[in-house]
Design a protein around this motif. Structure first.
Motif, PDB file in Angstrom:
ATOM      1  N   VAL B 135     -18.625  16.681  23.935  1.00  0.00           N
ATOM      2  CA  VAL B 135     -17.870  17.423  24.948  1.00  0.00           C
ATOM      3  C   VAL B 135     -17.588  16.561  26.175  1.00  0.00           C
ATOM      4  CG1 VAL B 135     -17.888  19.422  26.491  1.00  0.00           C
ATOM      5  CG2 VAL B 135     -18.770  19.641  24.157  1.00  0.00           C
ATOM      6  N   VAL B 136     -18.627  15.937  26.736  1.00  0.00           N
ATOM      7  CA  VAL B 136     -18.445  15.210  27.999  1.00  0.00           C
ATOM      8  C   VAL B 136     -17.771  13.855  27.771  1.00  0.00           C
ATOM      9  CG1 VAL B 136     -19.608  14.195  29.997  1.00  0.00           C
ATOM     10  CG2 VAL B 136     -20.392  16.390  29.074  1.00  0.00           C
ATOM     11  N   LEU B 137     -18.352  13.049  26.893  1.00  0.00           N
ATOM     12  CA  LEU B 137     -17.863  11.679  26.721  1.00  0.00           C
ATOM     13  C   LEU B 137     -16.375  11.588  26.356  1.00  0.00           C
ATOM     14  CD1 LEU B 137     -19.083   8.936  27.167  1.00  0.00           C
ATOM     15  CD2 LEU B 137     -19.752   8.865  24.759  1.00  0.00           C
ATOM     16  N   PRO B 138     -15.900  12.398  25.401  1.00  0.00           N
ATOM     17  CA  PRO B 138     -14.465  12.280  25.065  1.00  0.00           C
ATOM     18  C   PRO B 138     -13.557  12.569  26.262  1.00  0.00           C
ATOM     19  CG  PRO B 138     -15.616  13.607  23.429  1.00  0.00           C
ATOM     20  CD  PRO B 138     -16.589  13.379  24.549  1.00  0.00           C
ATOM     21  N   GLN B 139     -14.036  13.426  27.177  1.00  0.00           N
ATOM     22  CA  GLN B 139     -13.200  13.774  28.324  1.00  0.00           C
ATOM     23  C   GLN B 139     -13.203  12.696  29.395  1.00  0.00           C
ATOM     24  OE1 GLN B 139     -13.313  17.890  29.720  1.00  0.00           O
ATOM     25  NE2 GLN B 139     -14.619  18.356  27.980  1.00  0.00           N
ATOM     26  N   THR B 140     -14.169  11.758  29.318  1.00  0.00           N
ATOM     27  CA  THR B 140     -14.192  10.698  30.329  1.00  0.00           C
ATOM     28  C   THR B 140     -13.213   9.589  29.960  1.00  0.00           C
ATOM     29  OG1 THR B 140     -15.916   9.418  29.219  1.00  0.00           O
ATOM     30  CG2 THR B 140     -16.652  11.096  30.772  1.00  0.00           C
ATOM     31  N   ARG B 141     -12.727   9.595  28.724  1.00  0.00           N
ATOM     32  CA  ARG B 141     -11.953   8.468  28.217  1.00  0.00           C
ATOM     33  C   ARG B 141     -10.802   8.065  29.142  1.00  0.00           C
ATOM     34  NH1 ARG B 141     -10.938   9.403  22.069  1.00  0.00           N
ATOM     35  NH2 ARG B 141     -13.187   9.726  22.117  1.00  0.00           N
ATOM     36  N   ARG B 142      -9.977   9.040  29.480  1.00  0.00           N
ATOM     37  CA  ARG B 142      -8.793   8.700  30.269  1.00  0.00           C
ATOM     38  C   ARG B 142      -9.168   8.273  31.692  1.00  0.00           C
ATOM     39  NH1 ARG B 142      -4.983  13.642  30.984  1.00  0.00           N
ATOM     40  NH2 ARG B 142      -4.826  13.372  28.755  1.00  0.00           N
ATOM     41  N   ILE B 143     -10.322   8.716  32.174  1.00  0.00           N
ATOM     42  CA  ILE B 143     -10.727   8.339  33.530  1.00  0.00           C
ATOM     43  C   ILE B 143     -11.319   6.930  33.546  1.00  0.00           C
ATOM     44  CG2 ILE B 143     -12.180   8.956  35.507  1.00  0.00           C
ATOM     45  CD1 ILE B 143     -12.282  11.817  34.214  1.00  0.00           C
ATOM     46  N   VAL B 144     -12.140   6.608  32.543  1.00  0.00           N
ATOM     47  CA  VAL B 144     -12.844   5.325  32.586  1.00  0.00           C
ATOM     48  C   VAL B 144     -12.013   4.179  32.018  1.00  0.00           C
ATOM     49  CG1 VAL B 144     -15.094   6.459  32.402  1.00  0.00           C
ATOM     50  CG2 VAL B 144     -14.043   5.518  30.348  1.00  0.00           C
ATOM     51  N   PHE B 145     -11.007   4.482  31.220  1.00  0.00           N
ATOM     52  CA  PHE B 145     -10.307   3.416  30.510  1.00  0.00           C
ATOM     53  C   PHE B 145      -9.754   2.308  31.420  1.00  0.00           C
ATOM     54  CE2 PHE B 145      -6.327   1.840  28.536  1.00  0.00           C
ATOM     55  CZ  PHE B 145      -6.890   1.142  27.491  1.00  0.00           C
ATOM     56  N   PRO B 146      -8.927   2.621  32.447  1.00  0.00           N
ATOM     57  CA  PRO B 146      -8.381   1.518  33.251  1.00  0.00           C
ATOM     58  C   PRO B 146      -9.450   0.685  33.980  1.00  0.00           C
ATOM     59  CG  PRO B 146      -7.139   3.546  33.583  1.00  0.00           C
ATOM     60  CD  PRO B 146      -8.374   3.924  32.831  1.00  0.00           C
TER      61      PRO B 146
END
Lengths: 254, 216
Positions: B135-146
């Motif tokens: 639940v949490v980790l997949p949602q961080t993807r777009r925030i942490v990627f750059p």
């Protein structure tokens, strides 16, 4: 339903609160709450914001712990920190803000717990998931992501998600408060059909129409205490407590 | 510019370039693993745990990378009594140093996920680990990627600092050629170009994906 299963259910899905208190910092949110919910009944909590009704719901669902008092949900003593986690997966919670998982489509939302927590096979989870989506009239949108659904549709998916794990009790925390007025009906009609099927429900709402038509009992909370409770007819049409009268006058005026 | 000099030393430079690539890849994996764990612990509600994670971050962000590398390489020999291979020491040093930065990136991503998501997962019966993973980790993807790719780019360039413990990667190999030929300009320009060749595509990749992430 046979006598034994009825009895089992009455053990498994009733709620008792005894002398429950809760403070957030210096604010005493709940002062000595006693409340019983019998199996298969629908209890609606009403009251002004800040009166403590959402906190009661969050304590019953295990999202908050009471400071003192006894809380028994189903057969789980929630005041025992060792046993409280047992409730997880056995009660359903529907939130004001839906809290759907935005990275999963409707079916993915409904099946996640089935797959990971209940260890169902993919096919089995899909079957149960589709059945639950059908229950709320959302099977046609199973591949849609939450951002592609209206508020009412999202909330129906959230209800399906909660139902999927086969809960004994359903909690609704202002489930229609974030919805546009014309979308409220589709959600309350799902809630009514659940009630008709005998689901034990505790509902925090501002929808007096729903309370009046569906509740077995209406509980009015004011400033951390239960000021008045009774049948919807009694509490909503003939309130005895001055605070209930004030509250209803304000709500019905709006 | 003396192109013949570059041509003659190209095999040596390319060999070192491969070492740099390998060291980068291993250290990116290491720093991501460390960053993920430390970043998650940093958001723990158990004060001791989050404070320990915080201490880790502050210590390694607050000290220079060469010191970290020297400590890992010579510290292992001095205090543990055995010598670590140069490549291993370099990779470990880079991983724990950059892991501190990666941890902060993951922490900000994790904290950006609304608590309601965790509450919904909890009532559904998902364990804390399952909640984090699904639940949490997949949602961080777009925030942490750059920022994560930005950190990886710094890390790739920082592999050059491994020369302080004697690691022969691109930078060190280039210096050896300069020492031999006394021709610093063409050699260092070639080295810079080789780093650029790894880092620029990563930048481009971020830019392309950032545009994709912007909601239509």
């Amino acid at each position: 339903m046979t006598a034994t299963t009825a009895k089992e259910q009455s053990i498994a899905s009733s709620i008792q609160l005894r002398a429950v208190t809760k403070a957030f910092g210096s604010v005493q949110v709940l002062k000595n709450i006693d409340l019983d919910v019998a199996s298969g009944k629908v209890v609606v909590l009403i009251g002004a914001s800040g009166s403590g009704k959402s906190t009661v719901l969050r304590i019953m669902s295990g999202l908050e712990t009471a400071d003192s008092g006894e809380v028994v949900v189903g057969d789980v003593p929630m005041h025992d920190p060792k046993r409280a986690p047992e409730i997880r997966g056995h009660v359903g919670m529907v939130f004001q803000q839906f809290n759907l998982f935005p990275h999963l489509n409707a079916l993915g939302n409904v099946t996640l717990a089935l797959r990971k927590s209940l260890k169902m096979s993919k096919a089995e989870a899909r079957e149960v998931g589709l059945r639950c989506l059908e229950r709320v009239g959302m099977q046609d949108r199973c591949a849609n992501y939450p951002s592609q659904l209206s508020g009412g549709q999202q909330q129906r998916v959230a209800i399906a998600r909660a139902l999927a794990v086969n809960p004994r009790i359903m909690f609704f925390d202002e489930a229609t408060s974030a919805l546009d007025p014309e979308l409220v009906g589709e959600v309350t009609s799902v809630m009514r059909s659940l009630a008709a099927d005998g689901m034990t429900m505790v509902v925090v709402t501002h929808e007096m129409g729903f309370a009046h038509r569906t509740a077995d009992r209406v509980v009015f909370m004011d400033d951390g205490v239960i000021a008045e409770q009774g049948s919807p007819e009694q509490v909503l049409k003939d309130p005895q407590h001055p605070r209930t009268q004030q509250f209803l006058a304000r709500v019905l005026e709006a | 510019m003396n192109l013949e000099l570059i041509w003659d030393n190209l095999p040596q430079l390319l060999k070192a370039f491969l070492v740099t690539l390998e060291l980068s890849a291993v250290s990116i994996a290491g720093s991501t693993a460390i960053g993920l764990v430390v970043g998650a612990l940093r958001t723990s509600r158990v004060p001791v745990v989050s404070q320990l994670a915080r201490a880790y971050v502050e210590i390694f962000r607050g000290s220079p990378l060469p010191i970290t590398l020297l400590f890992v390489y010579f510290g292992a020999a001095l205090y543990l009594g055995y010598s670590v291979e140069l490549f291993v020491a370099s990779a470990v040093g880079l991983s724990i140093y950059h892991g501190a930065y990666v941890a902060e990136i993951f922490r900000s991503g994790i904290e950006a996920v609304p608590t309601g998501q965790r509450e919904a997962a909890q009532t559904l019966g998902l364990s804390p680990m399952q909640t984090f993973r699904y639940v949490v980790l997949p949602q961080t993807r777009r925030i942490v990627f750059p920022p994560l790719i930005g950190q990886y780019i710094s890390l790739i360039k920082d592999t050059s600092i491994a020369f302080v413990i004697g690691m022969v990667e691109l930078m060190k190999a280039g210096q050896a050629i300069v020492d031999r030929t006394a021709e610093p300009v063409p050699v260092y320009l070639t080295i810079a170009a080789l780093y650029f060749v790894i880092c620029y595509p990563l930048s481009l990749w971020v830019r392309r994906n950032e545009r994709k992430i912007v909601p239509a």
